[in-house]
Design a protein around this motif. Structure first.
Motif, PDB file in Angstrom:
ATOM      1  N   GLU A  81      -5.703   1.808  11.178  1.00 52.97           N
ATOM      2  CA  GLU A  81      -6.362   3.094  10.954  1.00 52.97           C
ATOM      3  C   GLU A  81      -6.030   4.041  12.096  1.00 52.97           C
ATOM      4  OE1 GLU A  81     -10.504   2.740  10.351  1.00 52.97           O
ATOM      5  OE2 GLU A  81     -10.333   1.483   8.550  1.00 52.97           O
ATOM      6  N   GLN A  95      -4.018   8.779   3.928  1.00 50.69           N
ATOM      7  CA  GLN A  95      -2.907   7.932   4.355  1.00 50.69           C
ATOM      8  C   GLN A  95      -1.646   8.771   4.472  1.00 50.69           C
ATOM      9  OE1 GLN A  95      -2.331   4.445   2.000  1.00 50.69           O
ATOM     10  NE2 GLN A  95      -4.064   3.373   2.909  1.00 50.69           N
ATOM     11  N   LEU A  99       1.358   6.334   8.659  1.00 50.33           N
ATOM     12  CA  LEU A  99       0.438   5.203   8.520  1.00 50.33           C
ATOM     13  C   LEU A  99       0.974   4.167   7.539  1.00 50.33           C
ATOM     14  CD1 LEU A  99      -2.272   3.923   9.207  1.00 50.33           C
ATOM     15  CD2 LEU A  99      -3.321   5.319   7.419  1.00 50.33           C
ATOM     16  N   VAL A 100       1.525   4.611   6.427  1.00 48.95           N
ATOM     17  CA  VAL A 100       2.100   3.677   5.446  1.00 48.95           C
ATOM     18  C   VAL A 100       3.272   2.906   6.048  1.00 48.95           C
ATOM     19  CG1 VAL A 100       3.251   3.515   3.216  1.00 48.95           C
ATOM     20  CG2 VAL A 100       1.318   5.074   3.506  1.00 48.95           C
ATOM     21  N   ASN A 103       1.896   0.226   8.571  1.00 48.74           N
ATOM     22  CA  ASN A 103       1.277  -0.923   7.898  1.00 48.74           C
ATOM     23  C   ASN A 103       2.334  -1.854   7.291  1.00 48.74           C
ATOM     24  OD1 ASN A 103      -1.613  -0.738   8.233  1.00 48.74           O
ATOM     25  ND2 ASN A 103      -1.587   1.080   6.941  1.00 48.74           N
TER      26      ASN A 103
END
Length: 442
Positions: A81, A95, A99-100, A103
């Motif tokens: 996060e 998102q 961030l994607v 991850n």
């Protein structure tokens, strides 16, 4: 993610410093920032600091049903996060592309590399397995998020202990930490990411870029490797063409950095395990350096009571003698005094004024009582004369009848004569005149 763009002057300054092999924080091109690891009071909680980049890692577990195609393997999830608390450019509840990408890179680095034995997470095949969830929160952003996040994730997994269970038939019993000691996870190796930033189409290379350097870089290369020099994943972004020699050089640097970080992680875990076993203090509060003066805790300083009399005599001899001139007190009222210059005391004047008011009030009461006595005496005299003169026949003279006036109530404290008093005085005079006339008539 909305970043404020750098000005042309800042961009030229950063690129000029990189060409001269200089960095803003004083590091060399291949230097890695200091890594600091601290653990929380619970198992599976840690904070990793990479320079000023700070990431919080927390691991949790839950008994769930397994996947149909993998009935004997547990589940492993990662969630990173980016909150506005870390940097104002991050938007809450959305998102972003960054961030994607982060991850997915974490999943390839930790889950796809099989660093955790997922079959050891099985409790009952096809019925119950452990689901391990790793939550990562970026607390402060100063560049190279993926490296700090990967270190925090593997440290939290190594530090985590799941509850112990027992199986009897199809019944699963879960034990609390007080009943049975928790069980650590089975970890095969520790994959760690190392990032490389390229400038001017691969001409210049920097390890562990900061936030300012990431804004002006042309491309990024991330290599995940363990201490056995096994590459777990590799990813290049930015659209630059890298040569084979550049990739090999980056892999060699990654092997050195990963070995150093792995040794640091093992030392931190061993120290935490030793402190918990000995029953010492642990947690985030104990890891904060004590750089402030605390009023609740003070060391006792020894007091030397030898030669106290001699020291006192020396102090008295060195002190200035007292002055012989004293100010005379000014007595304003009995019981009061004044020394030196200042305002005069007005308490005595106030008491005298109050006494005068009381005396005036008493005199008014006395006068009103005397007036009432005189009126009552006159009324009695008139009544007696009426009884004595009942047989007397009045003449036909046009004299007015005698009117007896009753005294009116007056206020006790009056300073100025009121209109009622003036009327009473005039009525008294008229009454006296009529009485004289009546006595004068035969």
């Amino acid at each position: 993610m909305k970043e404020t763009p750098l000005s042309n002057c800042e961009r030229r300054f950063l690129l000029r410093a990189i060409e001269e092999r200089k960095r803003l924080d004083g590091r060399q091109s291949y230097d890695y920032r200091n890594v600091r690891i601290s653990f929380g009071a619970d198992y599976g909680c840690c904070i990793v600091e990479l320079g000023r980049t700070r990431v919080l890692g927390q691991v949790s577990c839950e008994l769930v049903s397994p996947k149909l195609n993998r009935a004997t393997e547990g589940l492993l999830f990662f969630n990173l996060e980016l909150s506005p608390m870390a940097a104002p450019a991050f938007e809450p509840g959305r998102q972003s592309e960054l961030l994607v990408k982060l991850n997915r890179l974490l999943e390839r680095c930790l889950r796809n590399s099989k660093c955790i034995d997922t079959e050891s997470l099985c409790v009952v095949a096809g019925v119950k397995v452990w689901q391990i969830r790793v939550d990562l929160h970026l607390l402060n952003h100063d560049g190279n998020i993926i490296d700090a996040a990967s270190i925090a994730a593997i440290v939290a997994l190594c530090h985590f202990h799941r509850p112990d269970v027992s199986v009897q038939g199809e019944e699963v019993t879960l034990y609390t930490p007080e009943e049975r000691d928790p069980v650590p996870l089975s970890i095969h190796h520790m994959p760690i990411c190392v990032s490389f930033a390229f400038f001017q189409q691969g001409t210049y290379l920097l390890v562990d870029p900061s936030e300012r350097e990431e804004r002006v870089m042309d491309g990024l290369l991330v290599i995940a490797m363990n201490k056995h020099r096994e590459i777990c994943t590799i990813q290049s972004s930015g659209g630059i063409m890298l040569l084979k020699d550049q990739v090999l050089r980056c892999s060699k640097i990654t092997g050195v950095k990963v070995a150093e970080i792995t040794e640091l992680i093992q030392k931190a875990l061993e120290n935490d395990r030793k402190v918990r076993k000995e029953g010492g203090k642990f947690g985030f509060a104990e890891s904060i350096p004590n750089q402030k003066i605390s009023a609740f805790k003070m060391e006792r300083a020894p007091v030397d009571t030898n030669d106290v009399e001699e020291q006192a005599e020396e102090i008295i001899t060195k002190a200035d003698p007292p002055s012989d001139v004293f100010a005379k007190p000014i007595l304003r009222m009995p019981g009061t005094a004044q020394i030196g210059e200042g305002l005069e005391n007005s308490w005595g004047d106030l008491e005298e004024s109050e006494r005068e008011e009381e005396e005036e009030g008493n005199s008014d009461d006395a006068t009103t009582s005397e007036g009432q006595k005189m009126e009552t005496e006159e009324i009695n005299v008139v009544s007696k004369t009426k009884k004595e003169d009942d047989t007397i026949v009045l003449s036909d003279s046009e004299e007015e009848e005698v009117v007896i006036l009753e005294p009116e109530e007056r206020p006790k404290k009056t300073r100025t004569p009121t209109s009622a008093q003036q009327e009473n005085s005039s009525s008294k005079k008229a009454f006296n005149k009529k009485r004289k006339k009546k006595r004068a008539t035969p």
